[in-house]
Scaffold this motif. Structure first.
Motif, PDB file in Angstrom:
ATOM      1  N   ALA A  97      44.713  36.417  47.073  1.00  0.00           N
ATOM      2  CA  ALA A  97      43.925  35.542  46.210  1.00  0.00           C
ATOM      3  C   ALA A  97      42.431  35.728  46.459  1.00  0.00           C
ATOM      4  O   ALA A  97      41.636  35.784  45.518  1.00  0.00           O
ATOM      5  CB  ALA A  97      44.324  34.089  46.429  1.00  0.00           C
ATOM      6  N   LYS A  98      42.049  35.841  47.728  1.00  0.00           N
ATOM      7  CA  LYS A  98      40.629  36.043  48.042  1.00  0.00           C
ATOM      8  C   LYS A  98      40.141  37.391  47.526  1.00  0.00           C
ATOM      9  O   LYS A  98      39.043  37.500  46.973  1.00  0.00           O
ATOM     10  CB  LYS A  98      40.388  35.934  49.543  1.00  0.00           C
ATOM     11  N   GLN A  99      40.944  38.437  47.713  1.00  0.00           N
ATOM     12  CA  GLN A  99      40.561  39.761  47.223  1.00  0.00           C
ATOM     13  C   GLN A  99      40.401  39.747  45.701  1.00  0.00           C
ATOM     14  O   GLN A  99      39.426  40.279  45.165  1.00  0.00           O
ATOM     15  CB  GLN A  99      41.618  40.799  47.621  1.00  0.00           C
ATOM     16  N   ALA A 100      41.334  39.118  45.010  1.00  0.00           N
ATOM     17  CA  ALA A 100      41.263  39.053  43.548  1.00  0.00           C
ATOM     18  C   ALA A 100      40.046  38.253  43.100  1.00  0.00           C
ATOM     19  O   ALA A 100      39.343  38.646  42.167  1.00  0.00           O
ATOM     20  CB  ALA A 100      42.543  38.433  42.997  1.00  0.00           C
ATOM     21  N   ALA A 101      39.785  37.144  43.764  1.00  0.00           N
ATOM     22  CA  ALA A 101      38.622  36.329  43.403  1.00  0.00           C
ATOM     23  C   ALA A 101      37.325  37.086  43.664  1.00  0.00           C
ATOM     24  O   ALA A 101      36.382  37.003  42.871  1.00  0.00           O
ATOM     25  CB  ALA A 101      38.643  35.024  44.182  1.00  0.00           C
ATOM     26  N   VAL A 105      34.466  37.979  40.930  1.00  0.00           N
ATOM     27  CA  VAL A 105      33.058  37.593  41.064  1.00  0.00           C
ATOM     28  C   VAL A 105      32.154  38.819  40.989  1.00  0.00           C
ATOM     29  O   VAL A 105      31.178  38.844  40.238  1.00  0.00           O
ATOM     30  CB  VAL A 105      32.827  36.828  42.389  1.00  0.00           C
ATOM     31  N   LEU A 106      32.474  39.862  41.755  1.00  0.00           N
ATOM     32  CA  LEU A 106      31.611  41.040  41.807  1.00  0.00           C
ATOM     33  C   LEU A 106      31.641  41.865  40.519  1.00  0.00           C
ATOM     34  O   LEU A 106      30.709  42.626  40.254  1.00  0.00           O
ATOM     35  CB  LEU A 106      31.973  41.912  43.003  1.00  0.00           C
ATOM     36  N   SER A 107      32.692  41.697  39.716  1.00  0.00           N
ATOM     37  CA  SER A 107      32.765  42.430  38.450  1.00  0.00           C
ATOM     38  C   SER A 107      32.165  41.632  37.298  1.00  0.00           C
ATOM     39  O   SER A 107      32.182  42.088  36.159  1.00  0.00           O
ATOM     40  CB  SER A 107      34.226  42.777  38.120  1.00  0.00           C
ATOM     41  N   GLY A 108      31.666  40.453  37.587  1.00  0.00           N
ATOM     42  CA  GLY A 108      31.099  39.624  36.524  1.00  0.00           C
ATOM     43  C   GLY A 108      32.149  38.923  35.690  1.00  0.00           C
ATOM     44  O   GLY A 108      31.930  38.614  34.526  1.00  0.00           O
ATOM     45  N   GLY A 109      33.312  38.689  36.268  1.00  0.00           N
ATOM     46  CA  GLY A 109      34.351  37.936  35.573  1.00  0.00           C
ATOM     47  C   GLY A 109      35.303  38.761  34.736  1.00  0.00           C
ATOM     48  O   GLY A 109      35.939  38.240  33.830  1.00  0.00           O
ATOM     49  N   THR A 110      35.450  40.046  35.046  1.00  0.00           N
ATOM     50  CA  THR A 110      36.322  40.888  34.223  1.00  0.00           C
ATOM     51  C   THR A 110      37.737  41.028  34.779  1.00  0.00           C
ATOM     52  O   THR A 110      38.587  41.640  34.149  1.00  0.00           O
ATOM     53  CB  THR A 110      35.730  42.302  34.053  1.00  0.00           C
ATOM     54  N   ALA A 111      38.022  40.463  35.946  1.00  0.00           N
ATOM     55  CA  ALA A 111      39.338  40.649  36.566  1.00  0.00           C
ATOM     56  C   ALA A 111      40.344  39.614  36.078  1.00  0.00           C
ATOM     57  O   ALA A 111      40.011  38.462  35.848  1.00  0.00           O
ATOM     58  CB  ALA A 111      39.215  40.580  38.087  1.00  0.00           C
TER      59      ALA A 111
END
Length: 142
Positions: A97-101, A105-111
């Motif tokens: 969950a932390k990795q996905a979050a 965040v670092l992709s600007g909300g694209t995940a």
């Protein structure tokens, strides 16, 4: 309608330039997302247990999906990032969950939310429910 691509895991091997070019080309062509799959270990075709071997063996390069999505996020600006499945019973749920979050965040909300179960065996259903609940809770935490 959104049209995305499934990342061709074994075709690029371990060549980061080819992976980068694929992601950037997909984005430039207007695809909405790139979906990656998960196989922690490929099957050994020499095994004799009678279970199906599948498309990938232990000799194929198969990148870890969250690390791969982080790499793709760094190489692109807006294309969506998703996993087909992350095999949660083989991972610590809160860490996933932390990795996905972090990728989100670092992709600007694209995940996209990367959870799922690839194989359910007898005796693990209760554990999978606990793991899924932990991932959902951690994903929603601020």
């Amino acid at each position: 309608m959104k049209i995305g691509l499934i990342y061709p895991q074994s075709e690029f091997g371990n060549d980061p330039e080819r992976i980068r070019e694929y992601a950037q080309s997909a984005e430039a062509l207007g695809y909405s997302h790139i979906l990656v799959s998960d196989h922690v270990l490929g099957a050994n075709p020499a095994r004799t247990d009678g279970l199906p071997i599948g498309q990938y063996t232990h000799e194929h390069a198969f990148q870890e999906p969250l690390v791969l999505l982080g790499f793709i996020a760094a190489a692109t600006r807006r294309i969506g990032l998703a996993t087909g499945i992350v095999i949660l019973p083989q991972r610590q749920a809160v860490l996933v969950a932390k990795q996905a979050a972090t990728i989100d965040v670092l992709s600007g909300g694209t995940a996209a939310h990367p959870s799922g179960v690839a194989l359910v065996c007898a005796g693990v259903v209760e554990e999978l429910v606990k793991i899924s609940a932990a991932v959902i809770l951690a994903w929603r935490l601020p």
